[in-house]
Design a protein around this motif. Structure first.
Motif, PDB file in Angstrom:
ATOM      1  N   ASP A  16       0.829  -1.207   0.000  1.00 47.88           N
ATOM      2  CA  ASP A  16       0.000   0.000   0.000  1.00 47.88           C
ATOM      3  C   ASP A  16       0.862   1.254   0.000  1.00 47.88           C
ATOM      4  O   ASP A  16       0.513   2.259  -0.621  1.00 47.88           O
ATOM      5  CB  ASP A  16      -0.937   0.029   1.211  1.00 47.88           C
ATOM      6  N   ASP A  17       1.994   1.169   0.687  1.00 47.28           N
ATOM      7  CA  ASP A  17       2.937   2.296   0.738  1.00 47.28           C
ATOM      8  C   ASP A  17       3.880   2.300  -0.462  1.00 47.28           C
ATOM      9  O   ASP A  17       4.732   3.171  -0.570  1.00 47.28           O
ATOM     10  CB  ASP A  17       3.771   2.239   2.024  1.00 47.28           C
ATOM     11  N   ARG A  18       3.746   1.320  -1.332  1.00 43.40           N
ATOM     12  CA  ARG A  18       4.613   1.124  -2.505  1.00 43.40           C
ATOM     13  C   ARG A  18       6.069   0.963  -2.085  1.00 43.40           C
ATOM     14  O   ARG A  18       6.992   1.349  -2.787  1.00 43.40           O
ATOM     15  CB  ARG A  18       4.464   2.251  -3.520  1.00 43.40           C
ATOM     16  N   ASP A  19       6.277   0.334  -0.932  1.00 44.83           N
ATOM     17  CA  ASP A  19       7.608   0.067  -0.396  1.00 44.83           C
ATOM     18  C   ASP A  19       7.962  -1.382  -0.718  1.00 44.83           C
ATOM     19  O   ASP A  19       7.802  -2.286   0.112  1.00 44.83           O
ATOM     20  CB  ASP A  19       7.612   0.325   1.117  1.00 44.83           C
ATOM     21  N   LEU A  20       8.452  -1.593  -1.943  1.00 44.34           N
ATOM     22  CA  LEU A  20       8.759  -2.949  -2.395  1.00 44.34           C
ATOM     23  C   LEU A  20       9.876  -3.592  -1.585  1.00 44.34           C
ATOM     24  O   LEU A  20       9.846  -4.790  -1.322  1.00 44.34           O
ATOM     25  CB  LEU A  20       9.129  -2.949  -3.872  1.00 44.34           C
ATOM     26  N   HIS A  21      10.848  -2.815  -1.182  1.00 44.98           N
ATOM     27  CA  HIS A  21      11.966  -3.349  -0.400  1.00 44.98           C
ATOM     28  C   HIS A  21      11.441  -4.012   0.877  1.00 44.98           C
ATOM     29  O   HIS A  21      11.775  -5.152   1.182  1.00 44.98           O
ATOM     30  CB  HIS A  21      12.968  -2.240  -0.070  1.00 44.98           C
ATOM     31  N   THR A  22      10.583  -3.315   1.607  1.00 41.51           N
ATOM     32  CA  THR A  22      10.025  -3.857   2.847  1.00 41.51           C
ATOM     33  C   THR A  22       9.090  -5.026   2.566  1.00 41.51           C
ATOM     34  O   THR A  22       9.130  -6.052   3.264  1.00 41.51           O
ATOM     35  CB  THR A  22       9.292  -2.754   3.635  1.00 41.51           C
ATOM     36  N   ALA A  23       8.253  -4.916   1.541  1.00 42.87           N
ATOM     37  CA  ALA A  23       7.333  -6.008   1.203  1.00 42.87           C
ATOM     38  C   ALA A  23       8.116  -7.271   0.865  1.00 42.87           C
ATOM     39  O   ALA A  23       7.766  -8.370   1.321  1.00 42.87           O
ATOM     40  CB  ALA A  23       6.433  -5.607   0.037  1.00 42.87           C
ATOM     41  N   ARG A  24       9.179  -7.110   0.086  1.00 43.56           N
ATOM     42  CA  ARG A  24       9.987  -8.275  -0.286  1.00 43.56           C
ATOM     43  C   ARG A  24      10.711  -8.852   0.929  1.00 43.56           C
ATOM     44  O   ARG A  24      10.861 -10.070   1.042  1.00 43.56           O
ATOM     45  CB  ARG A  24      10.966  -7.887  -1.384  1.00 43.56           C
ATOM     46  N   ALA A  25      11.139  -7.998   1.838  1.00 45.55           N
ATOM     47  CA  ALA A  25      11.797  -8.473   3.060  1.00 45.55           C
ATOM     48  C   ALA A  25      10.824  -9.299   3.904  1.00 45.55           C
ATOM     49  O   ALA A  25      11.186 -10.372   4.414  1.00 45.55           O
ATOM     50  CB  ALA A  25      12.341  -7.295   3.866  1.00 45.55           C
ATOM     51  N   PRO A  68       4.898  -9.145  -4.045  1.00 45.97           N
ATOM     52  CA  PRO A  68       5.945  -8.147  -4.273  1.00 45.97           C
ATOM     53  C   PRO A  68       7.052  -8.602  -5.219  1.00 45.97           C
ATOM     54  O   PRO A  68       7.904  -7.805  -5.604  1.00 45.97           O
ATOM     55  CB  PRO A  68       6.509  -7.900  -2.869  1.00 45.97           C
ATOM     56  N   HIS A  69       7.024  -9.857  -5.637  1.00 48.41           N
ATOM     57  CA  HIS A  69       8.048 -10.346  -6.563  1.00 48.41           C
ATOM     58  C   HIS A  69       7.558 -10.402  -8.006  1.00 48.41           C
ATOM     59  O   HIS A  69       8.254 -10.910  -8.874  1.00 48.41           O
ATOM     60  CB  HIS A  69       8.560 -11.713  -6.108  1.00 48.41           C
TER      61      HIS A  69
END
Length: 128
Positions: A16-25, A68-69
């Motif tokens: 939702d925050d478009r924070d792919l780094h965190t989503a992928r983590a 997220p991938h």
């Protein structure tokens, strides 16, 4: 709340925050040491995307699947289990979605409306 449910919530919040780094983590942490968890996690994320009856949605794979991938484009049908993924462009995904709508027509079933993910479905002429 189970660890899997918490992971899904954390991934969705990051998306939702478009924070792919965190989503992928969050995704990697959830499956770390348990590769069999991948299938369950992917299914749970996909289930959070509501595809209405009478509609085929196309767009960014990350939006269509909440995974997220996903770096590609995809479509999903709200009337049947058919989907399409791994398209390299939005026009290719749209064309494939339109082809699927035509398949519905040849089978004599209701033809779903093809819309881009994120558009207001009511203004696109989809059934309400």
């Amino acid at each position: 709340m189970s660890a899997m449910a918490q992971a899904v919530e954390s991934i969705l919040d990051a998306l939702d925050d478009r924070d792919l780094h965190t989503a992928r983590a969050h995704f990697r942490r959830t499956i770390h040491g348990s590769p069999s968890a991948v299938t369950d996690l992917v299914k749970r994320l996909a289930a959070t995307v509501a595809i209405p009856k009478g509609v085929i949605v196309f767009g960014f794979g990350i939006d269509i699947w909440n995974n997220p991938h996903r770096d590609d484009y995809a479509w999903r049908c709200g009337d049947c289990p058919w989907t399409g993924s791994n398209y390299r462009s939005m026009p290719a995904a749209r064309s494939a979605a339109e082809g699927h709508a035509a398949d519905h027509q040849t089978r004599g079933t209701t033809v779903p409306v093809v819309v881009e993910y994120g558009n207001d479905l009511r203004t696109e002429g989809a059934p309400s």
